[in-house]
Write a protein that holds these residues in place. Structure first.
Motif, mmCIF file in Angstrom:
data_model
loop_
_atom_site.group_PDB
_atom_site.id
_atom_site.type_symbol
_atom_site.label_atom_id
_atom_site.label_comp_id
_atom_site.label_asym_id
_atom_site.label_seq_id
_atom_site.Cartn_x
_atom_site.Cartn_y
_atom_site.Cartn_z
ATOM 1 N N PHE A 86 40.543 34.651 31.299
ATOM 2 C CA PHE A 86 41.693 35.250 31.974
ATOM 3 C C PHE A 86 41.364 35.403 33.452
ATOM 4 N N ASP A 87 42.213 34.857 34.317
ATOM 5 C CA ASP A 87 41.960 34.972 35.755
ATOM 6 C C ASP A 87 43.009 35.830 36.456
ATOM 7 N N GLY A 88 43.754 36.599 35.683
ATOM 8 C CA GLY A 88 44.835 37.395 36.252
ATOM 9 C C GLY A 88 44.385 38.528 37.147
ATOM 10 N N ILE A 106 40.883 45.685 30.460
ATOM 11 C CA ILE A 106 40.490 46.006 31.828
ATOM 12 C C ILE A 106 41.673 45.786 32.770
ATOM 13 N N ASN A 107 41.816 46.657 33.756
ATOM 14 C CA ASN A 107 42.857 46.535 34.771
ATOM 15 C C ASN A 107 42.240 46.413 36.153
ATOM 16 N N ARG A 108 42.997 45.807 37.054
ATOM 17 C CA ARG A 108 42.657 45.805 38.471
ATOM 18 C C ARG A 108 43.610 46.761 39.175
ATOM 19 N N VAL A 109 43.087 47.609 40.066
ATOM 20 C CA VAL A 109 43.925 48.546 40.808
ATOM 21 C C VAL A 109 43.660 48.351 42.299
ATOM 22 N N ASP A 110 44.692 47.904 43.020
ATOM 23 C CA ASP A 110 44.609 47.726 44.475
ATOM 24 C C ASP A 110 45.296 48.898 45.164
ATOM 25 N N PHE A 111 44.709 49.340 46.271
ATOM 26 C CA PHE A 111 45.251 50.470 47.029
ATOM 27 C C PHE A 111 45.447 50.088 48.499
ATOM 28 N N ALA A 112 46.638 50.361 49.013
ATOM 29 C CA ALA A 112 46.838 50.323 50.459
ATOM 30 C C ALA A 112 46.214 51.584 51.045
ATOM 31 N N GLY A 133 54.797 48.953 47.342
ATOM 32 C CA GLY A 133 55.702 49.842 46.619
ATOM 33 C C GLY A 133 55.571 51.287 47.069
ATOM 34 N N ILE A 134 56.340 52.166 46.422
ATOM 35 C CA ILE A 134 56.414 53.560 46.871
ATOM 36 C C ILE A 134 55.094 54.304 46.750
ATOM 37 N N PHE A 135 54.231 53.888 45.820
ATOM 38 C CA PHE A 135 52.965 54.594 45.637
ATOM 39 C C PHE A 135 51.827 53.987 46.473
ATOM 40 N N GLY A 136 52.044 52.817 47.054
ATOM 41 C CA GLY A 136 50.994 52.178 47.828
ATOM 42 C C GLY A 136 49.837 51.692 46.983
ATOM 43 N N SER A 137 50.121 51.383 45.722
ATOM 44 C CA SER A 137 49.088 50.867 44.826
ATOM 45 C C SER A 137 49.713 49.843 43.898
ATOM 46 N N ASN A 138 48.854 49.089 43.244
ATOM 47 C CA ASN A 138 49.333 48.089 42.287
ATOM 48 C C ASN A 138 48.325 47.964 41.161
ATOM 49 N N VAL A 139 48.810 48.091 39.936
ATOM 50 C CA VAL A 139 47.955 47.940 38.756
ATOM 51 C C VAL A 139 48.259 46.594 38.109
ATOM 52 N N THR A 140 47.238 45.746 38.020
ATOM 53 C CA THR A 140 47.352 44.464 37.329
ATOM 54 C C THR A 140 46.672 44.598 35.982
ATOM 55 N N SER A 141 47.442 44.444 34.928
ATOM 56 C CA SER A 141 46.926 44.690 33.586
ATOM 57 C C SER A 141 46.132 43.513 33.044
ATOM 58 N N GLY A 142 45.077 43.847 32.313
ATOM 59 C CA GLY A 142 44.311 42.847 31.580
ATOM 60 C C GLY A 142 44.219 43.246 30.125
ATOM 61 N N SER A 143 45.378 43.571 29.530
ATOM 62 C CA SER A 143 45.419 43.980 28.126
ATOM 63 C C SER A 143 45.661 42.770 27.235
ATOM 64 N N VAL A 144 45.734 43.016 25.951
ATOM 65 C CA VAL A 144 45.950 41.936 24.986
ATOM 66 C C VAL A 144 47.291 41.236 25.204
#
Length: 223
Positions: free
Chosen positions: A66-68, A101-107, A77-88
């Motif tokens: 998985f390369d997501g 596992i998830n990736r969480v990016d923060f502005a 977005g309004i929260f200044g963050s983004n969660v990229t899911s790595g679930s089933v």
């Protein structure tokens, strides 16, 4: 063997049999898998404990790849963050393995708002930046720590928690879970953007504010 000894023997044997048949907690735990893997067949609906298995003859190496999480998420977005899911749901090879596992990016100043995962404990690993991580217990005790690259914080299962970028630049974290599908209940969205909406009088009484405040908050989430 005298009658008293015989009776005691049979009584002991009966007790042992009953103990073996009782659903003891130790045998109620999730059983070990009886196969090497069970790649999810996402074309079917979820069963009690995951997705049905894809036929082993149809499984390829790509099912375990998985390369997501390799690309930075959109933090505008309004929260200044983004969660990229790595679930089933996006990584079928995780099916029945009990991890994700998830990736969480923060502005700058971005927050992953208060939320909980009803089915998993979470570990937060900071890759870059400075991130305040905190959770609140069921006794309303708050625990927190500012983390930098390489540091980890653990969030016990089901507790409300958050992450906030408190550094001078962007931040990146990876969060891992002991569930293939941990779920996420995001507090502000649950309260102010549910469908149908929670009645205003419930929210005004809960937060001790007026309708105007509740309506203002709901409008920020498109409600």
């Amino acid at each position: 063997m005298n009658p008293s000894s015989s009776s005691s023997f049979y009584m002991l044997s009966a007790c042992l049999v009953v103990l073996l048949l009782l659903p003891l907690p130790s045998i109620l735990a999730d059983p070990d898998s009886l196969q090497d893997f069970c790649v999810a067949d996402l074309s079917t609906s979820t069963s009690v404990n995951g997705f049905p298995c894809k036929p082993a003859s149809n499984v390829t190496s790509d099912d375990f790849f998985f390369d997501g999480l390799s690309k930075e998420g959109d933090t505008t977005g309004i929260f200044g963050s983004n969660v990229t899911s790595g679930s089933v749901l996006v990584f079928p090879g995780l099916n029945t393995l009990g991890i994700s596992i998830n990736r969480v990016d923060f502005a700058i100043g971005g927050v992953n708002p208060p939320h909980s995962h009803p089915r998993a404990t979470e570990t937060v690993l900071i890759i870059s930046g400075q991130v305040l991580v905190g959770f609140v217990t069921t006794e309303n005790v708050y625990f927190s720590k500012v983390l930098t690259a390489g540091q980890i914080f653990v969030i016990p299962e089901g507790l409300v928690h958050f992450q906030k970028n408190v550094g001078p630049g962007k931040a990146l974290a990876f969060t891992s879970f002991n569930s293939q599908l941990p779920g996420a209940a995001i507090v502000p969205l649950n309260l102010f953007a549910s469908a149908p909406s929670i009645p205003n009088d419930v929210l005004t009484k809960t937060f001790q504010v007026g309708d105007d405040v509740v309506n203002s908050i709901k409008s920020k989430f498109g409600s």
